[in-house]
Design a protein around this motif. Sequence first.
Motif, PDB file in Angstrom:
ATOM      1  N   ALA A  14      -6.609  -9.723  -8.260  1.00 63.42           N
ATOM      2  CA  ALA A  14      -7.721 -10.259  -7.752  1.00 63.42           C
ATOM      3  C   ALA A  14      -7.568 -11.661  -7.265  1.00 63.42           C
ATOM      4  O   ALA A  14      -8.177 -12.482  -7.718  1.00 63.42           O
ATOM      5  CB  ALA A  14      -9.137 -10.165  -8.820  1.00 63.42           C
ATOM      6  N   TYR A  26       0.715  -1.091  -0.005  1.00 67.14           N
ATOM      7  CA  TYR A  26      -0.085   0.041  -0.001  1.00 67.14           C
ATOM      8  C   TYR A  26       0.622   1.303   0.235  1.00 67.14           C
ATOM      9  O   TYR A  26       0.409   2.444   0.075  1.00 67.14           O
ATOM     10  CB  TYR A  26      -1.039   0.067   1.304  1.00 67.14           C
ATOM     11  N   ARG A  32      -0.532  -9.816 -13.669  1.00 62.66           N
ATOM     12  CA  ARG A  32      -1.307  -8.631 -14.373  1.00 62.66           C
ATOM     13  C   ARG A  32      -0.328  -8.435 -15.597  1.00 62.66           C
ATOM     14  O   ARG A  32       0.096  -7.096 -15.586  1.00 62.66           O
ATOM     15  CB  ARG A  32      -1.696  -7.457 -13.488  1.00 62.66           C
ATOM     16  N   PRO A  40      -3.580   2.203  -9.431  1.00 61.85           N
ATOM     17  CA  PRO A  40      -2.739   0.939  -8.716  1.00 61.85           C
ATOM     18  C   PRO A  40      -3.258  -0.292  -9.790  1.00 61.85           C
ATOM     19  O   PRO A  40      -4.207  -0.145 -10.497  1.00 61.85           O
ATOM     20  CB  PRO A  40      -3.342   0.808  -7.534  1.00 61.85           C
ATOM     21  N   MET A  76      -7.902  -8.910  -2.362  1.00 64.43           N
ATOM     22  CA  MET A  76      -7.271  -8.334  -3.772  1.00 64.43           C
ATOM     23  C   MET A  76      -6.114  -7.310  -3.263  1.00 64.43           C
ATOM     24  O   MET A  76      -6.524  -6.632  -2.399  1.00 64.43           O
ATOM     25  CB  MET A  76      -8.361  -7.574  -4.623  1.00 64.43           C
ATOM     26  N   PHE A  77      -4.999  -7.024  -3.989  1.00 59.88           N
ATOM     27  CA  PHE A  77      -4.270  -5.915  -3.507  1.00 59.88           C
ATOM     28  C   PHE A  77      -3.434  -5.422  -4.729  1.00 59.88           C
ATOM     29  O   PHE A  77      -3.253  -6.177  -5.838  1.00 59.88           O
ATOM     30  CB  PHE A  77      -3.036  -6.630  -2.389  1.00 59.88           C
ATOM     31  N   VAL A  84      -4.380  -3.941  -9.643  1.00 55.63           N
ATOM     32  CA  VAL A  84      -4.938  -4.639  -8.489  1.00 55.63           C
ATOM     33  C   VAL A  84      -5.072  -6.260  -8.910  1.00 55.63           C
ATOM     34  O   VAL A  84      -5.486  -6.421 -10.083  1.00 55.63           O
ATOM     35  CB  VAL A  84      -6.341  -4.195  -8.099  1.00 55.63           C
TER      36      VAL A  84
END
Lengths: 693, 465
Positions: free
Chosen positions: A135, A118, A190, A131, A140-141, A133
């Motif tokens: 999933a 974060y 991603r 950002p 999720m981050f 993210v």
Amino acid sequence: MPPRPAKVAITAHGLRVGDREIPIHAGAMHYWRLDREAWRPAMKELHALGLPIVETYVPWQVHEIAPGNYDFGRVDPKKDLRAFVELAQELGLFVFLRPGPHINSEMTWFGLPERIVYDKACQARSPSQGPVVLAFPPRMFPVPSYASRTYFTEVARWYEAVADEVRDLIYPNGPIVLLQVDNEASYYFRDAPYDQDYHPDAIEQLRDWVIARHGSIEEAARAHRASYTKREDITPPTRFEPTEGTEERPAWDALAVHLDWAAFREDLITRAIKEFKEMLANVGLTGVPTTHNLPLGEISSPTSLPDLEDVVDLVGLDYYHARREHRVVKRRTLYLAGTSRLPIAPELGVGAPPWFTPLSHEDSLYTAMVAYAYGLRGMCLYMAVDRDRWYGAPIDAQGNPRLEAAGWKRLIHALETTAFHTLVRRTPVAILLPREYMRLSRATHLLGPFTPVTVEAIGMSPVEASSEDELGFEGPIQVLWWKMVARFAEALSARNVPYVLLDGDVPEARLRSFRAIIVPSFDFASPQRWRAITQFAADGGLVVHGPAMPRLDETFTPRPFEVPRDAQRVLVDRDEDAFAAVDALIARAPELVLDVTASPSAIEVTVHEDGRGAPRVIFVMNPTKEAVRAVVTRSGAWGDSGTGHSWKLEDRMSGERFTFGTSVELSLPAASLRMLEVIEGPREDAREMGRTG
Amino acid sequence: MISSDVRIQGFDARAFTNLVSLFAPNVVFRQERDPADSDAPEHQAAGHAAEDDARGESPERDGSLVVVVSKAGNVRKAFHTVHGRVRDLDFPGFDRLEGLPEMYGAKRVIALREGSLEDLFARASSRMHREDDYVAQVLHVIRAIREEMDEGRIVVHPRPFPSVPLPTPQLVRRTLDSVLPDDRSFVLAVWRGHSLWTAAILRRRAGEIDWIAGPDQLLAWTGPLGGDWRRDHRLVSQAAAEHVAPVHLGLYGDLRSVRRLLRSREAGAWAKAVASREVILHPTPPYVAVALGADAARRVAQKSSAMFGGGLFGGFDPLRRLAPVLGVLRNRVGEVASVTQALGFDPLKLLAQFLQRVDPVEANEGEEGSDVSRVEEGRYGEADAESVVYSFDREDAANEGEDHDPLARTSIPYADLDADELDSAMRGLEDDVDDSTNEGEEALDEDVDGPATGEREGTRERGDD
């Protein structure tokens, strides 16, 4: 700290530790997820499986209890990394250490402290600077950036903390013989071309990279058909939007910037891994080979396995497959066998995380055996010991063997006693996978965050989501190149010609180990690689290529391309075309065909030879859903030449013995295979083949 | 709902696969479908089926999709998720997708305007906050999907989601409060023969599921089990209470019964199984008792309707049997309806669907698939529309296009009821359910199916126990 001389090294077969060579057979066990009392029995059982190496991640997220404050067992005994490594040493195990920073292992932030994920300065950025993210459950981050300088600074602190615990336990002072750098570096799944990374530090790197690649800003501008006058003018593309194209300026004229972006993203990962490795060395974690592992979807991956092997010593593929994915396992292993220095599976899934489609014990064992059949030479059972957010390990969390342990024990024993890691599967043919076409397929990916790796990992074609635009060529190259690869793979298998898949980035010297190379070639190509192909042909290698002769380089600038000597150029519009091309190839080099065949046609056979060319292990596989009575036949150099001499075979999993005259009949249940050791082979007087077991 | 520190442990591969197969049989069966018969599966897909044979019936239509990516009316990509690339797809436009699933042998078609997936993820990501739990995050994603669909950038045909309002994370949490309160556990244990086939113990703490323990863990606590599940279940329950948390709901049974019940659409199946101790539900929290009561009432209504040729439950009045609880519910209809409307879904209905997940094959040919029961369902539908008090939110159900589904009418609310009041009503209901079930069964069995056996034997066993 100056690097110490290597006491541990990767060899052609495994790992040289001091004066011993051992196969890379490891088992994963996560110390921080087990009660301390379970460590010893679990490690003993892992050893009893036949595994000489215990592997563990070191989770940053778990050890950091406040920024810069780490608990390595002072507060929570389960976190005592040093004690874990020392226990391994006491029990005669080597240690394969994976200190991250990214470890996944179903940790909530993939092993990173929450404060890191974060921290905006550490986060990867989307085209709109938002950002990126991931999933994944249970949270999720936003994923970190492989370019962020802030992130690297934080990682350096983490590595220092780890090194303080185990620096002096690296071989020969301790049992640590392998170090992994990061984990599954594919942009945290991603990986779509325009998902990331638009972090300011990444864009700075891009500018340097583009100028270095083209030699100057002017040349870069020429390649990108852009009007760069200063460094800051170079910006990354954020979406693939092909133009209609005109006769003067075809649609392909605008492609170079996208191919460069795709290539840069590969380089960004490679550089990050290189920097992580250097950081490990700087804190004293050095002197043993380094590794990395790639997740499923390697053909679509924005990571170059050969480039990574320039940075770390060994790069492997992770395997998590069901039995019905036989041919995916086969394809992935053929890619690994063709491309990697030593084909290993740093994570061979035994069980799986609970969030994905369930895998059975039979799935895991079958996958391992098929991978070995097609060339795998080392593995880490992931997980060997059960843990939180996992099911199906052969040893439970208390250190007791489950029923399933028996199958793994048999397999590992068979691999050990046949010295399987030293055997060779002859593969005289390679199908080349040109990186420039792989990049074009990624650049034209149309499903955005439903990424290319995801598409491939769920069993679809690596080019399934690439656009159908012809881009001014005679067809959609981004789709057609793979179609050609697939057709040749089919034809070679049908004609019993062993082959591998060869990443286009492999060193040129690798080509010389093949008799024939099949090269998809379209309007554009990498001149450097093409020179390697023409040299291979000039040296007597057989080249099959097509459908077109390249005429443009990767910047889509016209240039002459030499026709490889005696090359067979083919137009593969139909399956039959690939079969005809393979038949023509066999006519030129009949030795390409394997002398052991199987019927019915669905049955597959691979043969693994010792250093003298004698067959030592034969795998016979039935990937179908039906039980089969298979007939395996030998001929040619391995025929009995009318002598009536039989081979003796032993199924190393079931213990059954067979006499292999000219042929042998075997029963194969649905989705099954046999690992047959040749205990008396084609040597004079059928002498014992020197079994070690 | 799921803790960021959730622990999931104690499963071997078989126990985990078994557990998943109970609730999502298709997920497991999918693993067993035919392997590709080509050396490159994608080649087979691209080379044969999609391009040459996609137009036509496919045996793999279930669950398959045709995905079309379009820009300015032009198809940039089309593929079938099983057969691969579809060349020259005949795309009629985003608002005329009706014929495509049939034409290309898929269950649904998804048409995407180019860039819509990127925008969807950007939308969802921009709304996520560090403190969001997984439910809140998923709701962000679902909301973004809906917005893309509402804007016509993503079109799915047939549309999979009903147009109901999305719940807030707080409402989902409140629902969970009733289903599994904090510091309580849910136990599921299933035996096959004398062996534990699978088990799972869930614990809720600080508002979230924070522990899911499997059979290994359980057996470490209980030691070896005796092999008689009706006795063993007490050991399991005690172990869960001692090592995890007091048990709020436990479901115990043998594989055959549990699997049948989970896939059964038969009205009254659960109530009957519980009454006859074919499975054991213990303890039985109020919402489960209500659900069982509703289940029993449905059964009674169906049978009654079948017996007497339809009409308003034939000669049988389920309202009398349900009187205690219905008295409570009538007084609370306004409040409860507001909960359902606010949630956008009925928690109990979800539970009912969860409990009665239907295997598509078995739904057609299972034990409840006799001609009699099909007729009964149709008649039940008629009767229900007029009279069933507990389906007061049928308008919602009708709006959701679910009026074909009798489950949609089992929406008995519970969330806002006073616990004592409800418990008292439930006790009455449970007694009544037993009576009514047995009475109804006996009457039916004598008239339609011949002498009853299992249910009455089960009842005797309960009495003997």
